[in-house]
Design a protein around this motif. Structure first.
Motif, PDB file in Angstrom:
ATOM      1  N   SER A 208       0.696  -1.367  -0.094  1.00  0.00           N
ATOM      2  CA  SER A 208       0.057   0.119  -0.222  1.00  0.00           C
ATOM      3  C   SER A 208       0.786   1.170  -0.347  1.00  0.00           C
ATOM      4  N   ILE A 209       0.770   2.323  -0.425  1.00  0.00           N
ATOM      5  CA  ILE A 209       1.083   3.717  -0.636  1.00  0.00           C
ATOM      6  C   ILE A 209      -0.073   4.144  -0.062  1.00  0.00           C
ATOM      7  N   GLY A 210       0.417   5.597   0.941  1.00  0.00           N
ATOM      8  CA  GLY A 210      -1.143   6.105   1.650  1.00  0.00           C
ATOM      9  C   GLY A 210      -0.494   7.407   1.716  1.00  0.00           C
ATOM     10  N   PHE A 211      -1.775   8.187   2.489  1.00  0.00           N
ATOM     11  CA  PHE A 211      -1.505   9.721   2.834  1.00  0.00           C
ATOM     12  C   PHE A 211      -1.900  10.524   3.724  1.00  0.00           C
ATOM     13  N   THR A 212      -1.617  10.963   5.102  1.00  0.00           N
ATOM     14  CA  THR A 212      -2.544  11.357   5.865  1.00  0.00           C
ATOM     15  C   THR A 212      -2.531  12.469   5.000  1.00  0.00           C
TER      16      THR A 212
ATOM     17  N   VAL B   7      -8.056  12.914   7.078  1.00  0.00           N
ATOM     18  CA  VAL B   7      -8.058  12.290   6.383  1.00  0.00           C
ATOM     19  C   VAL B   7      -7.024  11.576   5.351  1.00  0.00           C
ATOM     20  N   ARG B   8      -7.784  10.392   5.124  1.00  0.00           N
ATOM     21  CA  ARG B   8      -6.695   9.658   5.207  1.00  0.00           C
ATOM     22  C   ARG B   8      -6.892   8.862   3.772  1.00  0.00           C
ATOM     23  N   GLY B   9      -6.268   8.465   2.699  1.00  0.00           N
ATOM     24  CA  GLY B   9      -6.264   8.212   1.642  1.00  0.00           C
ATOM     25  C   GLY B   9      -5.077   6.895   0.514  1.00  0.00           C
ATOM     26  N   SER B  10      -5.224   6.517  -0.158  1.00  0.00           N
ATOM     27  CA  SER B  10      -4.127   5.505  -0.746  1.00  0.00           C
ATOM     28  C   SER B  10      -4.287   5.358  -2.166  1.00  0.00           C
TER      29      SER B  10
ATOM     30  N   VAL C  81       1.680  17.011   4.735  1.00  0.00           N
ATOM     31  CA  VAL C  81       0.958  15.825   4.356  1.00  0.00           C
ATOM     32  C   VAL C  81       1.941  14.429   4.360  1.00  0.00           C
ATOM     33  N   LYS C  82       1.719  13.461   5.532  1.00  0.00           N
ATOM     34  CA  LYS C  82       2.752  12.655   5.601  1.00  0.00           C
ATOM     35  C   LYS C  82       1.923  10.973   4.713  1.00  0.00           C
ATOM     36  N   LEU C  83       3.206  10.626   4.260  1.00  0.00           N
ATOM     37  CA  LEU C  83       2.947   9.618   3.591  1.00  0.00           C
ATOM     38  C   LEU C  83       3.341   8.215   3.748  1.00  0.00           C
ATOM     39  N   THR C  84       2.682   7.538   3.447  1.00  0.00           N
ATOM     40  CA  THR C  84       2.982   6.159   3.777  1.00  0.00           C
ATOM     41  C   THR C  84       3.570   5.450   2.748  1.00  0.00           C
TER      42      THR C  84
END
Length: 207
Positions: free
Chosen positions: A44-48, A57-60, A195-198
């Motif tokens: 998974s590649i996501g962001f907050t 808000v979280r997304g991917s 923005v935080k990338l995960t």
């Protein structure tokens, strides 16, 4: 045990001479060296991002591909490359996803890809690593460092040799031209700049 763990051995100290350190590479870890393809079905590649100053808000991104080159003997020679299709952004709200794809944000029609290309890698200690490279969004390319943790390696039930990493990074979206915002009546803005990338990556070794 780190992916690129090395055991130091100190030679006997002779009178008037300094100790000499040598480095041994663990053969089991060195055996992980090779080329890998990211398994998007198990990654998974996501962001907050902060919304309205009060919640996250979280997304991917659901459509991406990437490769890794791991060097178990010399981590500095490891590398990574990822391409993400912007149109695959998903926050769980169709209208919001449409806004993100629009010219206010990513302009997915004109700039369909977000890419990362590594330029260097380093072990920070133990299972912790840092990979540095260039992140390109909307044809703007800027440096990005991602802190990673090596989660281990395994052979799955289909005989695939896998490695796993998870990591994160923080960016200012305005650095890549993502500047849309709206002021709130009580002060502040609708969408934070930070923005935080995960990243949660499973990759399969290639023959």
């Amino acid at each position: 045990m780190g992916l690129f763990n090395r055991r130091s051995q100190t030679a006997n100290v002779q009178e008037g001479t300094a100790a000499v350190a040598t480095l041994d590479v663990d053969p089991a870890l060195a055996a992980l060296s090779g080329d890998y393809v990211i398994d998007a079905a198990h990654s998974s590649i996501g962001f907050t991002v902060r919304h309205a100053m009060v919640t996250n808000v979280r997304g991917s991104f659901g459509d991406y591909s990437g490769t890794l080159h791991l060097d178990g003997s010399d981590p500095a020679r490891s590398a990574a490359s990822i391409e993400v299709k912007i149109a695959s952004v998903d926050t769980g709200i169709a209208d919001r996803d449409g806004h993100l794809r629009s010219g206010d944000f990513f302009d997915a029609e004109a700039f369909p890809l977000m890419t990362f290309r590594s330029t260097e890698a380093a072990q920070l200690g133990g299972d912790a690593y840092r990979i540095t490279g260039e992140l390109t969004i909307k044809d703007v390319t800027r440096p990005l460092s991602i802190d990673l943790e090596f989660n281990g390696s395994a052979t799955d039930v289909y005989g695939n040799e896998r490695v796993g990493f998870e990591g994160s990074a923080e960016i200012l979206r305005s650095d890549w031209g993502l500047t849309w915002n709206a002021a709130l009546e009580a002060g502040g803005v609708m969408v934070s700049d930070k923005v935080k990338l995960t990243f949660d990556i499973s990759a399969i070794k290639q023959a």
